[in-house]
Design a protein around this motif. Structure first.
Motif, PDB file in Angstrom:
ATOM      1  N   LYS A 186       0.814  -1.220   0.000  1.00 50.87           N
ATOM      2  CA  LYS A 186       0.000   0.000   0.000  1.00 50.87           C
ATOM      3  C   LYS A 186       0.849   1.273   0.000  1.00 50.87           C
ATOM      4  CE  LYS A 186      -3.940  -2.017   2.566  1.00 50.87           C
ATOM      5  NZ  LYS A 186      -4.702  -2.366   1.360  1.00 50.87           N
ATOM      6  N   SER A 187       2.078   1.156  -0.489  1.00 49.44           N
ATOM      7  CA  SER A 187       2.935   2.347  -0.499  1.00 49.44           C
ATOM      8  C   SER A 187       3.210   2.857  -1.915  1.00 49.44           C
ATOM      9  CB  SER A 187       4.253   2.057   0.213  1.00 49.44           C
ATOM     10  OG  SER A 187       4.906   0.979  -0.422  1.00 49.44           O
ATOM     11  N   LEU A 188       2.793   2.094  -2.915  1.00 52.33           N
ATOM     12  CA  LEU A 188       2.998   2.507  -4.303  1.00 52.33           C
ATOM     13  C   LEU A 188       1.659   2.846  -4.939  1.00 52.33           C
ATOM     14  CD1 LEU A 188       5.552  -0.213  -5.480  1.00 52.33           C
ATOM     15  CD2 LEU A 188       6.023   2.065  -4.533  1.00 52.33           C
ATOM     16  N   MET A 189       1.725   3.562  -6.067  1.00 54.60           N
ATOM     17  CA  MET A 189       0.480   3.949  -6.727  1.00 54.60           C
ATOM     18  C   MET A 189       0.543   3.745  -8.232  1.00 54.60           C
ATOM     19  SD  MET A 189       0.531   7.105  -8.573  1.00 54.60           S
ATOM     20  CE  MET A 189      -1.041   7.771  -8.095  1.00 54.60           C
ATOM     21  N   MET A 190      -0.614   3.677  -8.839  1.00 52.67           N
ATOM     22  CA  MET A 190      -0.771   3.754 -10.290  1.00 52.67           C
ATOM     23  C   MET A 190      -1.965   4.661 -10.562  1.00 52.67           C
ATOM     24  SD  MET A 190       1.364   1.904 -12.182  1.00 52.67           S
ATOM     25  CE  MET A 190       2.775   0.889 -11.656  1.00 52.67           C
ATOM     26  N   LEU A 191      -1.837   5.458 -11.623  1.00 48.66           N
ATOM     27  CA  LEU A 191      -2.945   6.301 -12.069  1.00 48.66           C
ATOM     28  C   LEU A 191      -3.879   5.460 -12.951  1.00 48.66           C
ATOM     29  CD1 LEU A 191      -0.672   9.259 -13.227  1.00 48.66           C
ATOM     30  CD2 LEU A 191      -2.175   9.287 -11.202  1.00 48.66           C
ATOM     31  N   PRO A 192      -5.127   5.869 -13.103  1.00 50.46           N
ATOM     32  CA  PRO A 192      -5.994   5.173 -14.065  1.00 50.46           C
ATOM     33  C   PRO A 192      -5.365   5.081 -15.465  1.00 50.46           C
ATOM     34  CG  PRO A 192      -7.323   6.553 -12.654  1.00 50.46           C
ATOM     35  CD  PRO A 192      -5.880   6.852 -12.307  1.00 50.46           C
ATOM     36  N   THR A 193      -4.669   6.140 -15.910  1.00 51.23           N
ATOM     37  CA  THR A 193      -4.000   6.084 -17.231  1.00 51.23           C
ATOM     38  C   THR A 193      -2.869   5.053 -17.257  1.00 51.23           C
ATOM     39  OG1 THR A 193      -2.822   8.052 -16.447  1.00 51.23           O
ATOM     40  CG2 THR A 193      -4.454   8.382 -18.203  1.00 51.23           C
ATOM     41  N   ASP A 194      -2.181   4.846 -16.110  1.00 48.23           N
ATOM     42  CA  ASP A 194      -1.123   3.824 -16.058  1.00 48.23           C
ATOM     43  C   ASP A 194      -1.754   2.438 -16.176  1.00 48.23           C
ATOM     44  OD1 ASP A 194       1.014   5.699 -15.484  1.00 48.23           O
ATOM     45  OD2 ASP A 194       0.289   5.787 -13.414  1.00 48.23           O
ATOM     46  N   MET A 195      -2.816   2.217 -15.421  1.00 48.38           N
ATOM     47  CA  MET A 195      -3.467   0.904 -15.409  1.00 48.38           C
ATOM     48  C   MET A 195      -4.053   0.575 -16.782  1.00 48.38           C
ATOM     49  SD  MET A 195      -3.544  -1.445 -13.216  1.00 48.38           S
ATOM     50  CE  MET A 195      -3.218  -0.605 -11.679  1.00 48.38           C
ATOM     51  N   ALA A 196      -4.437   1.606 -17.533  1.00 49.06           N
ATOM     52  CA  ALA A 196      -4.983   1.387 -18.883  1.00 49.06           C
ATOM     53  C   ALA A 196      -3.975   0.666 -19.780  1.00 49.06           C
ATOM     54  CB  ALA A 196      -5.372   2.729 -19.510  1.00 49.06           C
ATOM     55  N   LEU A 197      -2.689   0.775 -19.454  1.00 51.05           N
ATOM     56  CA  LEU A 197      -1.654   0.151 -20.292  1.00 51.05           C
ATOM     57  C   LEU A 197      -1.679  -1.370 -20.197  1.00 51.05           C
ATOM     58  CD1 LEU A 197       1.354   2.547 -19.545  1.00 51.05           C
ATOM     59  CD2 LEU A 197      -0.223   2.660 -21.480  1.00 51.05           C
ATOM     60  N   ILE A 198      -2.272  -1.924 -19.136  1.00 52.75           N
ATOM     61  CA  ILE A 198      -2.399  -3.392 -19.097  1.00 52.75           C
ATOM     62  C   ILE A 198      -3.844  -3.846 -19.327  1.00 52.75           C
ATOM     63  CG2 ILE A 198      -0.297  -3.956 -17.842  1.00 52.75           C
ATOM     64  CD1 ILE A 198      -2.010  -4.191 -15.281  1.00 52.75           C
ATOM     65  N   LYS A 199      -4.774  -2.904 -19.331  1.00 52.02           N
ATOM     66  CA  LYS A 199      -6.167  -3.265 -19.673  1.00 52.02           C
ATOM     67  C   LYS A 199      -6.301  -3.432 -21.181  1.00 52.02           C
ATOM     68  CE  LYS A 199      -8.879  -1.073 -16.017  1.00 52.02           C
ATOM     69  NZ  LYS A 199      -9.897  -0.020 -15.794  1.00 52.02           N
ATOM     70  N   ASP A 200      -5.492  -2.696 -21.923  1.00 52.22           N
ATOM     71  CA  ASP A 200      -5.588  -2.641 -23.372  1.00 52.22           C
ATOM     72  C   ASP A 200      -4.563  -3.623 -23.971  1.00 52.22           C
ATOM     73  OD1 ASP A 200      -6.470  -0.481 -25.711  1.00 52.22           O
ATOM     74  OD2 ASP A 200      -4.483  -1.382 -26.050  1.00 52.22           O
ATOM     75  N   LYS A 201      -5.061  -4.581 -24.773  1.00 44.77           N
ATOM     76  CA  LYS A 201      -4.167  -5.641 -25.293  1.00 44.77           C
ATOM     77  C   LYS A 201      -3.011  -5.079 -26.124  1.00 44.77           C
ATOM     78  CE  LYS A 201      -6.590 -10.024 -25.390  1.00 44.77           C
ATOM     79  NZ  LYS A 201      -8.040 -10.046 -25.665  1.00 44.77           N
ATOM     80  N   ALA A 202      -3.323  -4.105 -26.965  1.00 42.28           N
ATOM     81  CA  ALA A 202      -2.282  -3.564 -27.860  1.00 42.28           C
ATOM     82  C   ALA A 202      -1.189  -2.846 -27.065  1.00 42.28           C
ATOM     83  CB  ALA A 202      -2.909  -2.625 -28.878  1.00 42.28           C
ATOM     84  N   PHE A 203      -1.571  -2.220 -25.965  1.00 43.52           N
ATOM     85  CA  PHE A 203      -0.566  -1.602 -25.081  1.00 43.52           C
ATOM     86  C   PHE A 203       0.170  -2.673 -24.277  1.00 43.52           C
ATOM     87  CE2 PHE A 203      -3.172   2.597 -24.692  1.00 43.52           C
ATOM     88  CZ  PHE A 203      -2.387   3.228 -25.653  1.00 43.52           C
ATOM     89  N   LYS A 204      -0.597  -3.658 -23.785  1.00 42.95           N
ATOM     90  CA  LYS A 204      -0.036  -4.607 -22.819  1.00 42.95           C
ATOM     91  C   LYS A 204       1.140  -5.398 -23.378  1.00 42.95           C
ATOM     92  CE  LYS A 204      -1.177  -8.113 -19.409  1.00 42.95           C
ATOM     93  NZ  LYS A 204      -2.086  -9.165 -18.948  1.00 42.95           N
ATOM     94  N   LYS A 205       1.096  -5.725 -24.661  1.00 44.18           N
ATOM     95  CA  LYS A 205       2.213  -6.522 -25.195  1.00 44.18           C
ATOM     96  C   LYS A 205       3.541  -5.747 -25.100  1.00 44.18           C
ATOM     97  CE  LYS A 205       2.211  -5.638 -30.129  1.00 44.18           C
ATOM     98  NZ  LYS A 205       1.236  -5.475 -31.204  1.00 44.18           N
TER      99      LYS A 205
END
Ligand code: HIF
Length: 289
Positions: free
Chosen positions: A227-246
């Motif tokens: 609970k000491s690190l963070m991700m923004l919604p835009t950061d998390m989008a990079l693994i939600k989206d297949k084309a970004f995730k690869k």
């Protein structure tokens, strides 16, 4: 004889060694204040160089680092630029020492110095930016909104001329620095070593479990384990989206690949919309070389 033979001099023509001196002076002030954040101005200087450049619009050919228009209101007051006065003020001492450099060259060169000094790759850089006036300020809304997701990321970064791989390669810079509640409203760092550039951003994104942080601030993620690190919604989008995730997976596995692609894309970012007169790029010596 003597003094009277002095030839008339043209304006000072700086060369690579003069820019290296500016690089070195920025490097020296990065850790000049123990009280500041994690002990380094490096991350906020990277953010300044990026926000100066990321206003570029390839259709209208407006915005970008040429001009250094963030010196002026309204651009200095745009919500996305909150906290960057700190970075601009810190660099004023370097400008005073080397008054021949433009603010727009200084801000981008400072970002290069910060990245290299924080263990990142060499970012080839060239001079040639001219400072503009208030009339060249870009409208609000050109920089990304961290509460959004993949569609917004593509809208914003395609407008600058980047593709999916380049968006992901840039994103590794969030290994650096932190969010501040009095700037963006978000809180905390992305990695355990916020003053060293590595591919940890991608590794943590993939390897850790993330959940919504329970708090009254803007919606952000925290790592379940510490609970000491963070991700923004835009950061998390990079693994939600297949084309970004690869690409996230590729950079998580291979720091060398990340460094190579990051150097290319960050150099491109700093050059968006700049009418250079020279193709020659400088690669600066880091203080640890
Ligand atoms: Fe950031 N970014 N950035 N960013 N950024 C913040 C901080 C930093 C986005 C939002 C934020 C990039 C892309 C995006 C850095 C560098 C880069 C903060 C926190 C937010 C909210 C500001 C604060 O509160 O102090 C969004 C939505 C982006 C689109 C994906 C770039 C790729 C990662 C282009 C980039 O290079 C750096 C460095 C910081 C840390 C600043 C600090 O003061 O520590």
């Amino acid at each position: 004889a003597g003094k009277s033979s002095t030839k008339p001099q043209g304006p000072f023509q700086p060369g690579k060694s003069d820019y290296q001196k500016v690089y070195n002076d920025v490097a020296e002030l990065l850790e000049s204040n123990d009280e500041y954040d994690n002990g380094s101005y490096g991350p906020v200087l990277v953010r300044l160089g990026w926000h100066a450049s990321g206003t570029y619009d390839k259709e209208s050919k407006t915005g970008g680092s040429n001009g250094a228009t963030m010196r002026f209101s309204p651009e200095s007051d745009h919500g996305a630029n909150a906290g960057l006065k700190t970075a601009r003020d810190v660099l004023q001492s370097v400008k005073d020492k080397h008054p021949w450099i433009t603010y727009s060259d200084l801000w981008t060169l400072a970002a290069v110095s910060a990245i290299q000094e924080m263990g990142g790759p060499k970012i080839p850089w060239r001079p040639g930016r001219q400072d503009g006036d208030v009339t060249a300020c870009t409208p609000d809304g050109r920089l990304p909104d961290a509460s959004k997701e993949q569609k917004h990321l593509r809208d914003i970064f395609y407008r600058m001329g980047f593709n999916d791989q380049e968006i992901v390669a840039l994103s590794g810079a969030h290994a650096l620095g932190r969010c501040h509640t009095d700037r963006s409203g978000f809180d905390g760092p992305w990695t355990f070593s916020p003053t060293v550039l590595t591919n940890d951003f991608y590794k943590l994104l993939i390897e850790e479990k993330w959940s919504w942080k329970k708090w009254s601030g803007p919606k952000q993620f925290e790592d379940v384990a510490t609970k000491s690190l963070m991700m923004l919604p835009t950061d998390m989008a990079l693994i939600k989206d297949k084309a970004f995730k690869k690409h996230v997976e590729a950079y998580a596995k291979d720091n060398e690949l990340f460094f190579k692609d990051f150097a290319d894309v960050f150099a491109k970012l700093l050059e968006l919309g700049v009418p250079f007169k020279t193709d020659e790029k400088f690669v600066f010596k880091a203080s640890t070389d």
